[in-house]
Write an enzyme that holds these catalytic residues in place. Structure first.
Site, PDB file in Angstrom:
ATOM      1  N   LYS A  43      49.088  27.170  33.012  1.00 28.91           N
ATOM      2  CA  LYS A  43      48.278  26.307  32.414  1.00 28.91           C
ATOM      3  C   LYS A  43      47.730  26.445  30.907  1.00 28.91           C
ATOM      4  O   LYS A  43      46.634  26.370  30.273  1.00 28.91           O
ATOM      5  CB  LYS A  43      46.822  26.319  33.164  1.00 28.91           C
ATOM      6  CG  LYS A  43      47.147  26.037  34.724  1.00 28.91           C
ATOM      7  CD  LYS A  43      48.103  24.837  35.191  1.00 28.91           C
ATOM      8  CE  LYS A  43      47.860  23.478  34.551  1.00 28.91           C
ATOM      9  NZ  LYS A  43      48.989  22.706  34.717  1.00 28.91           N
ATOM     10  N   GLY A  45      49.658  25.942  28.568  1.00 28.66           N
ATOM     11  CA  GLY A  45      50.187  25.161  27.658  1.00 28.66           C
ATOM     12  C   GLY A  45      51.583  25.104  27.674  1.00 28.66           C
ATOM     13  O   GLY A  45      52.426  24.880  26.442  1.00 28.66           O
ATOM     14  N   HIS A 105      56.342  32.423  33.626  1.00 29.17           N
ATOM     15  CA  HIS A 105      55.012  32.954  33.936  1.00 29.17           C
ATOM     16  C   HIS A 105      54.968  34.428  34.334  1.00 29.17           C
ATOM     17  O   HIS A 105      53.890  35.043  34.751  1.00 29.17           O
ATOM     18  CB  HIS A 105      54.237  31.872  34.950  1.00 29.17           C
ATOM     19  CG  HIS A 105      54.182  30.589  34.787  1.00 29.17           C
ATOM     20  ND1 HIS A 105      53.814  30.151  33.264  1.00 29.17           N
ATOM     21  CD2 HIS A 105      54.628  29.476  35.340  1.00 29.17           C
ATOM     22  CE1 HIS A 105      53.902  28.779  33.562  1.00 29.17           C
ATOM     23  NE2 HIS A 105      54.090  28.196  34.746  1.00 29.17           N
ATOM     24  N   ARG A 127      45.799  31.266  26.102  1.00 28.67           N
ATOM     25  CA  ARG A 127      44.939  30.192  26.127  1.00 28.67           C
ATOM     26  C   ARG A 127      43.473  30.934  26.700  1.00 28.67           C
ATOM     27  O   ARG A 127      43.580  31.697  27.397  1.00 28.67           O
ATOM     28  CB  ARG A 127      45.196  28.942  26.889  1.00 28.67           C
ATOM     29  CG  ARG A 127      44.252  27.803  26.756  1.00 28.67           C
ATOM     30  CD  ARG A 127      44.709  26.878  27.707  1.00 28.67           C
ATOM     31  NE  ARG A 127      44.116  25.361  27.472  1.00 28.67           N
ATOM     32  CZ  ARG A 127      43.843  24.284  28.237  1.00 28.67           C
ATOM     33  NH1 ARG A 127      45.029  24.456  29.149  1.00 28.67           N
ATOM     34  NH2 ARG A 127      43.419  23.116  27.639  1.00 28.67           N
ATOM     35  N   SER A 224      55.355  16.125  19.773  1.00 21.21           N
ATOM     36  CA  SER A 224      54.572  17.211  20.567  1.00 21.21           C
ATOM     37  C   SER A 224      53.046  16.885  20.732  1.00 21.21           C
ATOM     38  O   SER A 224      52.385  17.399  21.105  1.00 21.21           O
ATOM     39  CB  SER A 224      54.985  18.451  20.264  1.00 21.21           C
ATOM     40  OG  SER A 224      54.392  18.761  18.882  1.00 21.21           O
TER      41      SER A 224
HETATM   42  P1  A3P Z   1      44.322  20.552  30.517  1.00 19.31           P
HETATM   43  O1  A3P Z   1      44.440  20.449  32.288  1.00 19.31           O
HETATM   44  O2  A3P Z   1      43.181  21.223  30.111  1.00 19.31           O
HETATM   45  O3  A3P Z   1      44.532  19.099  30.237  1.00 19.31           O
HETATM   46  P2  A3P Z   1      51.016  24.232  31.465  1.00 19.31           P
HETATM   47  O4  A3P Z   1      52.203  23.244  30.793  1.00 19.31           O
HETATM   48  O5  A3P Z   1      51.091  25.433  30.990  1.00 19.31           O
HETATM   49  O6  A3P Z   1      50.812  23.867  32.689  1.00 19.31           O
HETATM   50  O7  A3P Z   1      49.429  23.953  30.606  1.00 19.31           O
HETATM   51  C1  A3P Z   1      48.960  22.261  31.046  1.00 19.31           C
HETATM   52  C2  A3P Z   1      47.880  22.269  30.151  1.00 19.31           C
HETATM   53  O8  A3P Z   1      48.414  21.876  28.575  1.00 19.31           O
HETATM   54  C3  A3P Z   1      47.081  20.899  30.537  1.00 19.31           C
HETATM   55  O9  A3P Z   1      45.833  21.142  29.763  1.00 19.31           O
HETATM   56  C4  A3P Z   1      47.723  19.945  29.327  1.00 19.31           C
HETATM   57  O10 A3P Z   1      46.860  18.932  29.354  1.00 19.31           O
HETATM   58  C5  A3P Z   1      47.951  20.606  28.147  1.00 19.31           C
HETATM   59  N1  A3P Z   1      48.986  19.922  27.431  1.00 19.31           N
HETATM   60  C6  A3P Z   1      50.049  19.558  27.562  1.00 19.31           C
HETATM   61  N2  A3P Z   1      50.733  18.863  26.748  1.00 19.31           N
HETATM   62  C7  A3P Z   1      49.760  18.952  25.565  1.00 19.31           C
HETATM   63  C8  A3P Z   1      49.777  18.599  24.444  1.00 19.31           C
HETATM   64  N3  A3P Z   1      50.857  17.834  23.745  1.00 19.31           N
HETATM   65  N4  A3P Z   1      48.895  19.008  23.733  1.00 19.31           N
HETATM   66  C9  A3P Z   1      47.504  19.511  23.941  1.00 19.31           C
HETATM   67  N5  A3P Z   1      47.631  20.018  25.299  1.00 19.31           N
HETATM   68  C10 A3P Z   1      48.872  19.862  25.978  1.00 19.31           C
END
Ligand code: A3P
Length: 289
Positions: A43, A45, A105, A127, A224
């Site tokens: 989580k 990003g 991870h 993060r 992105s």
């Molecule tokens: P939120 O749940 O706070 O929205 P991971 O990919 O490690 O599982 O992380 C997921 C998080 O990254 C989610 O956060 C998601 O919305 C965010 N995320 C994915 N793509 C993104 C983007 N292009 N810009 C900003 N945040 C992004």
């Protein structure tokens, strides 16, 4: 809830996507100096930065590949998460041409030894813990592959005690902090990328030795954006897309944390990471107060 998790070397993982057999088979991966590895706690990003890396590498490869040697990209696909797959995955990966993009991870000590031995380049993504917990909570309850939680309070306890898939956030940062000064590692925060994506993309490309034109970099930056990734997600992530691309911002934790939880998190941060280099990079004062 426990039924969905198993423990390997003291860390919990979901039985739905990982297995001890696959972890053992992973040791046979021969990491390469030109591998592009993305490491991050869940989580943080991963899918976002993963998209940037994949796009950077694909753009670069396409440009530098002559027609004769062009390879069918379809054949070269492996699910990018290192620890998710079958036991033959690593043998297949060993045969893939460079450059390989790999997400993980895992803690540094649980990576195949060849990663550090062969000085594969690693982008470490971090993060702030309050937004990670918030994102993880919503994700866990949206996805049947992961244990779900009746309440946010239940989740918070699991997060703080590290009884989570992929283990404790605090332990993850402390362990990776031991490697922050390695020459083959670059750290980036979700928050800095959010503030200036163009600069982040440029720095990432430079670290991996991927030289592209301004236009090519700009295209990676545009693809992105949260909006564009969310819109494209039915294609890239199927049904999971709507759960994954949730808010994509900073400070959503303010909608979940109560005052006691805030204090408990602040204390844990102070105790475990505030004094480390990674702790400083997180700018906790800015994003978590
Ligand atoms: P939120 O749940 O706070 O929205 P991971 O990919 O490690 O599982 O992380 C997921 C998080 O990254 C989610 O956060 C998601 O919305 C965010 N995320 C994915 N793509 C993104 C983007 N292009 N810009 C900003 N945040 C992004």
């Amino acid at each position: 809830r426990e039924e969905l998790l198993f423990s390997y070397k003291g860390i919990l993982y979901p039985v739905t996507v990982c297995s001890p057999e696959v972890f053992r088979a992973m040791e046979s991966l021969e990491a390469r100096t030109d591998d592009v590895i993305l490491a991050g706690y869940p989580k943080s990003g991963t899918n976002w930065v993963g998209q940037i890396l994949t796009d950077l590498v694909a753009t670069f490869e396409k440009k530098n590949q002559d027609e004769e040697n062009s390879v069918n990209e379809e054949e070269l696909q492996e699910f990018p998460y290192l620890e998710v797959g079958d036991i033959e995955k690593y043998e297949r990966m060993n045969k893939l041409p460079s450059r390989r993009v790999i997400f993980t991870h895992l803690l540094p000590d649980n990576l195949p030894r060849s990663v550090f031995k062969n000085k594969a380049k690693i982008l470490l993504l971090i993060r702030n813990p309050k937004d990670v917990a918030t994102s993880f909570y919503h994700f866990s309850n949206g996805l049947s592959l992961l244990p779900s939680y009746e309440t946010w309070d239940d989740f918070f306890i699991a997060f703080m005690t590290g009884k989570m898939p992929w283990g404790s956030y605090f332990n993850y940062l402390s362990e990776w902090n031991k490697h922050v000064d390695d020459e083959n590692i670059m750290t980036i925060t979700y928050e800095e990328l959010k503030e200036n994506r163009a600069l982040g993309v440029k720095n990432i490309a430079a670290f991996f030795g991927i030289s592209l034109t301004e236009e090519e970099l700009q295209s990676v930056v545009e693809k992105s954006s949260f909006q564009s990734m969310k819109e494209n997600s039915p294609k890239t992530h199927g049904a999971m897309g709507s759960i994954l691309f949730r808010k994509g911002g900073v400070s959503d934790w303010k909608n979940l944390f109560n005052e006691d939880q805030n204090q408990e998190m602040d204390k844990a941060f102070e105790e475990h990471i505030a004094g480390t280099k990674l702790g400083t990079k997180l700018k906790y004062e800015v994003y978590c107060r």
